[in-house]
Design an enzyme around this catalytic site. Structure first.
Site, PDB file in Angstrom:
ATOM      1  N   TYR A 185       0.790  -1.230   0.000  1.00 51.68           N
ATOM      2  CA  TYR A 185       0.000   0.000   0.000  1.00 51.68           C
ATOM      3  C   TYR A 185       0.825   1.284   0.000  1.00 51.68           C
ATOM      4  CZ  TYR A 185      -3.725  -3.255   1.097  1.00 51.68           C
ATOM      5  OH  TYR A 185      -4.606  -4.297   1.063  1.00 51.68           O
TER       6      TYR A 185
ATOM      7  N   ASP B 103     -25.909  -2.077  -2.421  1.00 52.16           N
ATOM      8  CA  ASP B 103     -27.285  -1.581  -2.435  1.00 52.16           C
ATOM      9  C   ASP B 103     -27.341  -0.076  -2.186  1.00 52.16           C
ATOM     10  OD1 ASP B 103     -28.232  -4.118  -2.965  1.00 52.16           O
ATOM     11  OD2 ASP B 103     -28.942  -4.479  -0.912  1.00 52.16           O
TER      12      ASP B 103
ATOM     13  N   HIS C 133      -8.956   0.794  -6.074  1.00 50.83           N
ATOM     14  CA  HIS C 133      -8.160  -0.080  -5.211  1.00 50.83           C
ATOM     15  C   HIS C 133      -6.695   0.266  -5.416  1.00 50.83           C
ATOM     16  CE1 HIS C 133     -11.632  -2.412  -4.176  1.00 50.83           C
ATOM     17  NE2 HIS C 133     -11.961  -2.383  -5.451  1.00 50.83           N
TER      18      HIS C 133
END
Length: 143
Positions: free
Chosen positions: A29, A91, A104
């Site tokens: 990361y 949703d 990402h």
């Protein structure tokens, strides 16, 4: 006649463990904190009203999508591990009118097989994966 162009409002929404950027697995990361990177983003986009929210709690992320989902111009979402597990986040994105781009930092398709599926992708305009923090910049540029 003086027409004032309204600044675009974009939310960057980060999910669980992304508060540890700069400390967590720097080989995957990177070593920069997101707070530092957010300052860079604001300098790259002075004509965009950027907002940032991070939570380790699924419900807080859903609440934020509901809060901005009818008034902002875009949502840049990195849902972290919830990407692969949360029908509720998917949703929430389907329930609002603000478009989203999924981001990402790592290439989720080059990692463990459980990371290859995203519940969010079909609810988003596009996905950017594997380009490090620069993926956020590219998502903002899209909007």
């Amino acid at each position: 006649m003086n027409a004032t162009k309204q600044m675009k409002k974009i939310l960057i929404l980060n999910g669980p463990n992304l508060n540890l950027l700069g400390k967590r697995e720097p080989g995957v990361y990177g070593s920069q904190s997101f707070d530092d990177y957010f300052e860079t983003l604001k300098s790259i986009f002075p004509d965009v009203e950027l907002h940032y929210f991070q939570s380790n709690h699924e419900g807080a992320l859903i609440d934020k999508i509901h809060e901005v989902g009818f008034s902002f111009d875009g949502i840049v979402i990195n849902a972290g591990g919830y990407t692969h597990t949360s029908v509720a986040l998917a949703d929430a994105l389907s329930s609002v009118t603000t478009p989203a781009v999924e981001v990402h930092i790592s290439n989720i398709h080059a990692r463990e097989s459980f990371r290859h599926h995203s519940y969010l992708t079909s609810r988003c305009k596009g996905i950017i994966a594997g380009l490090g923090l620069r993926g956020y910049e590219l998502a903002v540029r899209y909007f």
